[in-house]
Design a protein around this motif. Structure first.
Motif, PDB file in Angstrom:
ATOM      1  N   LEU B  70      37.072  55.695  39.247  1.00  0.00           N
ATOM      2  CA  LEU B  70      37.421  57.089  38.947  1.00  0.00           C
ATOM      3  C   LEU B  70      38.300  57.180  37.712  1.00  0.00           C
ATOM      4  N   ILE B  71      39.301  56.276  37.631  1.00  0.00           N
ATOM      5  CA  ILE B  71      40.247  56.366  36.523  1.00  0.00           C
ATOM      6  C   ILE B  71      39.997  55.291  35.481  1.00  0.00           C
ATOM      7  N   SER B  72      38.765  54.761  35.448  1.00  0.00           N
ATOM      8  CA  SER B  72      38.509  53.628  34.550  1.00  0.00           C
ATOM      9  C   SER B  72      38.766  53.910  33.070  1.00  0.00           C
ATOM     10  N   PRO B  73      38.513  55.125  32.542  1.00  0.00           N
ATOM     11  CA  PRO B  73      38.857  55.312  31.119  1.00  0.00           C
ATOM     12  C   PRO B  73      40.338  55.099  30.846  1.00  0.00           C
ATOM     13  N   VAL B  74      41.179  55.599  31.756  1.00  0.00           N
ATOM     14  CA  VAL B  74      42.618  55.388  31.600  1.00  0.00           C
ATOM     15  C   VAL B  74      42.949  53.903  31.687  1.00  0.00           C
ATOM     16  N   LEU B  75      42.347  53.223  32.660  1.00  0.00           N
ATOM     17  CA  LEU B  75      42.638  51.802  32.850  1.00  0.00           C
ATOM     18  C   LEU B  75      42.213  50.991  31.636  1.00  0.00           C
ATOM     19  N   ARG B  76      41.044  51.362  31.052  1.00  0.00           N
ATOM     20  CA  ARG B  76      40.573  50.609  29.896  1.00  0.00           C
ATOM     21  C   ARG B  76      41.519  50.778  28.724  1.00  0.00           C
ATOM     22  N   LEU B  77      42.114  51.989  28.605  1.00  0.00           N
ATOM     23  CA  LEU B  77      43.061  52.229  27.514  1.00  0.00           C
ATOM     24  C   LEU B  77      44.339  51.426  27.715  1.00  0.00           C
ATOM     25  N   LEU B  78      44.817  51.399  28.970  1.00  0.00           N
ATOM     26  CA  LEU B  78      46.118  50.789  29.227  1.00  0.00           C
ATOM     27  C   LEU B  78      46.040  49.276  29.389  1.00  0.00           C
ATOM     28  N   PHE B  79      45.007  48.803  30.058  1.00  0.00           N
ATOM     29  CA  PHE B  79      44.957  47.383  30.399  1.00  0.00           C
ATOM     30  C   PHE B  79      43.642  46.768  29.960  1.00  0.00           C
ATOM     31  N   PRO B  80      43.419  46.606  28.645  1.00  0.00           N
ATOM     32  CA  PRO B  80      42.115  46.122  28.190  1.00  0.00           C
ATOM     33  C   PRO B  80      41.754  44.740  28.723  1.00  0.00           C
ATOM     34  N   THR B  81      42.720  43.812  28.719  1.00  0.00           N
ATOM     35  CA  THR B  81      42.406  42.459  29.174  1.00  0.00           C
ATOM     36  C   THR B  81      42.071  42.442  30.655  1.00  0.00           C
ATOM     37  N   ALA B  82      42.895  43.115  31.451  1.00  0.00           N
ATOM     38  CA  ALA B  82      42.674  43.095  32.892  1.00  0.00           C
ATOM     39  C   ALA B  82      41.357  43.757  33.258  1.00  0.00           C
ATOM     40  N   LYS B  84      38.668  43.676  31.455  1.00  0.00           N
ATOM     41  CA  LYS B  84      37.571  42.745  31.133  1.00  0.00           C
ATOM     42  C   LYS B  84      37.432  41.670  32.196  1.00  0.00           C
ATOM     43  N   THR B  85      38.564  41.074  32.599  1.00  0.00           N
ATOM     44  CA  THR B  85      38.468  39.961  33.534  1.00  0.00           C
ATOM     45  C   THR B  85      38.527  40.399  34.988  1.00  0.00           C
ATOM     46  N   GLY B  86      39.009  41.613  35.223  1.00  0.00           N
ATOM     47  CA  GLY B  86      39.072  42.096  36.595  1.00  0.00           C
ATOM     48  C   GLY B  86      40.249  41.593  37.393  1.00  0.00           C
ATOM     49  N   GLU B  91      44.949  46.470  41.615  1.00  0.00           N
ATOM     50  CA  GLU B  91      46.363  46.691  41.919  1.00  0.00           C
ATOM     51  C   GLU B  91      46.984  47.642  40.904  1.00  0.00           C
ATOM     52  N   CYS B  92      46.581  47.509  39.622  1.00  0.00           N
ATOM     53  CA  CYS B  92      47.097  48.426  38.603  1.00  0.00           C
ATOM     54  C   CYS B  92      46.705  49.850  38.917  1.00  0.00           C
ATOM     55  N   ALA B  93      45.404  50.033  39.280  1.00  0.00           N
ATOM     56  CA  ALA B  93      44.931  51.379  39.600  1.00  0.00           C
ATOM     57  C   ALA B  93      45.743  51.961  40.743  1.00  0.00           C
ATOM     58  N   ALA B  94      45.974  51.125  41.775  1.00  0.00           N
ATOM     59  CA  ALA B  94      46.741  51.589  42.933  1.00  0.00           C
ATOM     60  C   ALA B  94      48.159  51.947  42.533  1.00  0.00           C
ATOM     61  N   LEU B 115      50.897  42.058  38.758  1.00  0.00           N
ATOM     62  CA  LEU B 115      51.456  41.113  37.797  1.00  0.00           C
ATOM     63  C   LEU B 115      51.132  39.680  38.172  1.00  0.00           C
ATOM     64  N   LYS B 116      51.188  39.385  39.486  1.00  0.00           N
ATOM     65  CA  LYS B 116      50.845  38.033  39.922  1.00  0.00           C
ATOM     66  C   LYS B 116      49.407  37.705  39.548  1.00  0.00           C
ATOM     67  N   GLU B 117      48.506  38.674  39.719  1.00  0.00           N
ATOM     68  CA  GLU B 117      47.109  38.455  39.372  1.00  0.00           C
ATOM     69  C   GLU B 117      46.942  38.308  37.867  1.00  0.00           C
ATOM     70  N   MET B 118      47.681  39.121  37.100  1.00  0.00           N
ATOM     71  CA  MET B 118      47.531  39.104  35.645  1.00  0.00           C
ATOM     72  C   MET B 118      47.983  37.782  35.051  1.00  0.00           C
ATOM     73  N   GLN B 119      48.860  37.081  35.757  1.00  0.00           N
ATOM     74  CA  GLN B 119      49.343  35.810  35.237  1.00  0.00           C
ATOM     75  C   GLN B 119      48.197  34.808  35.128  1.00  0.00           C
ATOM     76  N   LYS B 120      47.137  35.040  35.942  1.00  0.00           N
ATOM     77  CA  LYS B 120      45.983  34.141  35.872  1.00  0.00           C
ATOM     78  C   LYS B 120      45.317  34.243  34.506  1.00  0.00           C
ATOM     79  N   ASP B 121      45.263  35.487  33.962  1.00  0.00           N
ATOM     80  CA  ASP B 121      44.680  35.657  32.627  1.00  0.00           C
ATOM     81  C   ASP B 121      45.552  35.042  31.571  1.00  0.00           C
TER      82      ASP B 121
END
Lengths: 172, 198
Positions: B70-82, B84-86, B91-94, B115-121
């Motif tokens: 639903l909010i993917s355009p916002v998410l793509r703007l804010l968190f491009p790397t996350a 892409k990799t998922g 968690e960010c959306a939530a 943040l814990k998940e993002m550390q994997k990237d």
């Protein structure tokens, strides 16, 4: 609006309960897994939390906020920020409880509806404890270098402060 | 960074205490700090467990996927790397949604898991990634729709109209949010440019 805020959590919990009742998947196991990872997360944060809270407590007890306010007052006067809210402002990114206490004090001395009380309220409503958030979040992620996060966060706070002081006059 | 900040604040506080003459307030302050940390942890444990558990349920049932879409355009703007990799994007959306809905005590656990998940990237690096900084800073200056704490304080102080601050708070928090996003994206771009030139 406050009705939405107060009702949203019960609504979510009810939805979750309905899911637990009617879903065929083993959702309770998912909940347990999630909750267990939550415990591990919080425990891992505790050391950073200790450092952060002690630093914040020392900062407020030593009067460092007041000294910082004195030093910053010529600059903030240029930006249109009243000097009375400076002690509150310097503590705001560091400690939520101390800033709430200072806000209450501002209300006592300058009334909550006057310009100073109003501007301080707007600042309090649109900012947060940057220092605490940075410390906890970087600890959760496991990073030690937050790069430009602190300066950027402080700049944003300065921006919202100046904006708040500017528009508060229009709303009183 | 935490170590350096802590060290600077301690030394600063000690020096200031010498100037203001409040050196005997320092030791009680340390103990007050440790007990405050315990108070915060106690409330953090409870709500983190609850919301992390709920997060897992939402993931399993696909509900969070719907929200993220639903909010993917916002998410793509804010968190491009996350995006892409998922990693951590749900968690960010939530977290963003929880902040908007005014449930701050759910937003924090969601953001921490993100943040814990993002550390994997990030390959476990010690430097924060741009997405992490973005999440942190928009949590620190969220779009505040209902600032309950301040309104309650104003009410207790006998304000004639405690909720008069709502419109200015909306204006300031939205502007702050926009400025944060612009700042982080600009600084991220500058840093990336510098790294390429190296």
């Amino acid at each position: 609006m406050s009705l939405v805020s107060s009702i949203i959590v019960p609504v979510i919990i009810t939805l979750i309960a309905l899911l637990l009742l009617f879903s065929k998947k083993d959702l309770l196991e998912s909940f347990n897994e999630g909750a267990k990872s939550g415990i591990k997360l919080t425990v891992s944060l505790f050391p950073s939390l200790i450092l952060t809270c002690c630093a914040a407590s020392l900062f407020t007890a030593s009067g460092a906020g007041e000294i910082l306010s004195h030093l910053l007052s010529p600059i903030t006067a240029l930006l249109g920020i009243p000097s009375e809210i400076l002690p509150f402002l310097t503590v705001r990114p560091i400690s939520g409880s101390a800033s709430s206490a200072l806000l209450a004090e501002l209300f006592e001395n300058h009334t909550s509806d006057g310009y100073i009380g109003f501007a301080a309220s707007v600042i309090a409503g649109s900012s947060d404890t940057l220092f605490y958030i940075l410390a906890i979040y970087s600890s959760a992620a496991g990073v030690k270098n937050t790069r430009y996060a602190m300066p950027a966060g402080l700049f944003t706070m300065l921006f919202t402060t100046v904006l708040a002081c500017m528009i508060s006059g229009m709303f009183i | 960074m935490l170590a350096k900040t802590f060290a600077v604040m301690c030394i600063l506080s000690f020096v200031c205490a010498l100037i203001t003459g409040r050196t005997d307030a320092l030791t009680p302050a340390i103990f007050a700090g440790t007990s405050r940390a315990l108070d915060i942890s106690a409330s953090l444990v409870g709500m983190t467990c609850l919301w992390c558990g709920i997060m897992n349920i939402l993931k399993k049932t696909g509900a969070i996927e719907m929200l993220a879409r639903l909010i993917s355009p916002v998410l793509r703007l804010l968190f491009p790397t996350a995006c892409k990799t998922g990693n951590g994007i749900y968690e960010c959306a939530a977290s963003i949604s929880a902040n908007l809905l005014g449930i701050g005590n759910a937003a924090t656990p969601f953001a921490l898991s993100a943040l814990k998940e993002m550390q994997k990237d990030n390959d476990g690096a010690e430097k924060a990634s741009d997405d992490m900084i973005m999440l942190t800073l928009i949590s620190a200056s969220p779009i505040s729709i209902m600032p309950m704490t301040v309104i309650t304080l104003r009410n207790s102080a006998g304000s004639v109209s405690p909720t008069k601050i709502l419109v200015p708070v909306w204006i300031c928090s939205v502007c702050g949010f926009i400025i944060t996003v612009i700042l982080v994206r600009t600084l991220a771009g500058i840093c990336r440019g510098k790294r390429k030139h190296k």
